[in-house]
Each structure stands twice: as C-alpha cells, then as structure tokens.
Design a protein around this motif. Structure first.
Motif, short mmCIF file in Angstrom:
data_model
loop_
_atom_site.label_atom_id
_atom_site.label_comp_id
_atom_site.label_asym_id
_atom_site.label_seq_id
_atom_site.Cartn_x
_atom_site.Cartn_y
_atom_site.Cartn_z
N UNK A 85 0.67 -1.27 -0.06
CA UNK A 85 0.14 -0.07 -0.11
C UNK A 85 0.87 1.49 0.03
N UNK A 86 1.76 1.20 -0.73
CA UNK A 86 2.69 2.32 -0.90
C UNK A 86 2.06 3.84 -1.43
N UNK A 87 2.61 4.65 -0.74
CA UNK A 87 2.03 6.13 -0.82
C UNK A 87 3.32 7.22 -1.44
N UNK A 88 2.78 8.16 -2.16
CA UNK A 88 3.75 8.95 -2.77
C UNK A 88 4.96 9.57 -1.53
N UNK A 89 4.17 9.67 -0.45
CA UNK A 89 5.06 10.04 0.75
C UNK A 89 6.05 9.06 1.10
N UNK A 90 6.16 7.89 0.66
CA UNK A 90 6.96 6.69 1.00
C UNK A 90 8.28 7.15 0.16
N UNK A 91 8.12 7.80 -0.85
CA UNK A 91 9.44 8.20 -1.76
C UNK A 91 10.55 8.48 -0.83
N UNK A 92 11.89 7.81 -1.01
CA UNK A 92 12.88 8.00 -0.28
C UNK A 92 13.95 7.06 -0.66
N UNK A 93 15.17 7.39 -0.22
CA UNK A 93 16.26 6.50 -0.22
C UNK A 93 16.04 5.53 1.01
N UNK A 94 16.03 4.56 0.80
CA UNK A 94 16.18 3.52 2.10
C UNK A 94 17.37 2.73 2.36
N UNK A 95 17.79 2.98 3.70
CA UNK A 95 18.95 2.28 4.07
C UNK A 95 18.70 1.08 5.15
N UNK A 96 19.35 -0.03 5.02
CA UNK A 96 19.28 -1.13 6.06
C UNK A 96 20.64 -0.63 7.18
N UNK A 97 20.38 -1.03 8.38
CA UNK A 97 21.44 -0.77 9.16
C UNK A 97 21.67 -1.89 10.11
N UNK A 98 22.76 -1.96 10.77
CA UNK A 98 22.93 -3.41 11.97
C UNK A 98 23.66 -2.58 13.06
#
Length: 124
Positions: A85-98
């Motif tokens: 259910x993605x929305x335009x406001x989900x637009x971003x660079x996504x990073x994973x981290x540990x």
C-alpha cells in the motif's frame, strides 16, 4: 565488520508493493539487530522499522505500521522490508543498518553499520 547491501528499490505506483532486501556479509549476521531507515528528498533521515537479532521482536514507525513488514533470514544473512500500500510520501532512499545489541534500536546513532541505500519512488 559487517557489510550491508540493499536491493529491490524502484519505481512503483501508489498502492503497489515492493520488497527490499539487505544482504549482509562479514561477521555473523544473527548477532546483530537490524533496522531500516529512509531519507525523503530534502528531509532528514527517519526511522522506519527494526527487528531484534532473533527476529522475535519488531517495531515500526507509526507512518508505516500496518503497511510495512520487517523480517530476516539469519541462515541466508539477509534482512527484508516488505512494503505494501505504498504512498507517494514513502518516496525516499531506504537504508538498512545493523547494531551490536540484541534488542530493538530506533535511533540512527545506535547503529554501527549502514548500507549504501536504495531508491524507492512512488508515483501518484
């Protein structure tokens, strides 16, 4: 040291789905808690979701709760972020981290290792 590489980003229409992957190498992935963060264009980086080292505890930002699911497969040294259910406001660079703790961490400074990021663009 843990090296993290994200994949699975792309362009999707609003209401669609994507699954991001975070492939880990180096030290034993199962020893680390994991999280996903994102940075929308022109904005600060923000917390999205986190999962404990065992996968037994998860936590989400209110903005994605009920739409995103974080998971991990320690046998495959991979973490995932299922985004529905993605929305335009989900637009971003996504990073994973540990991070080296066993529990949940929601602040960026708590994380020791970061991937390079993957772009997610949601069109309206």
């Amino acid at each position: 040291q843990v090296q993290l590489v994200e994949s699975g980003g792309g362009l999707v229409q609003a209401g669609g789905s994507l699954r991001l992957s975070c492939a880990a190498s180096g030290r034993t992935f199962s020893s680390y808690g994991m999280g996903w963060f994102r940075q929308p264009p022109g904005k600060e980086r923000e917390f999205v979701a986190a999962i404990s080292w065992s996968g037994g505890i998860t936590y989400y930002a209110d903005s994605v709760k009920g739409r995103f699911t974080i998971s991990r497969n320690n046998a495959e040294n991979t973490g995932y972020l299922q985004m529905n259910s993605l929305k335009p406001e989900d637009t971003a660079v996504y990073y994973c981290a540990a991070h080296g703790g066993s529990g949940i961490a929601v602040r960026g400074f708590q994380y020791n290792y970061w991937g390079q990021g993957t772009q997610v663009t949601v069109s309206s």
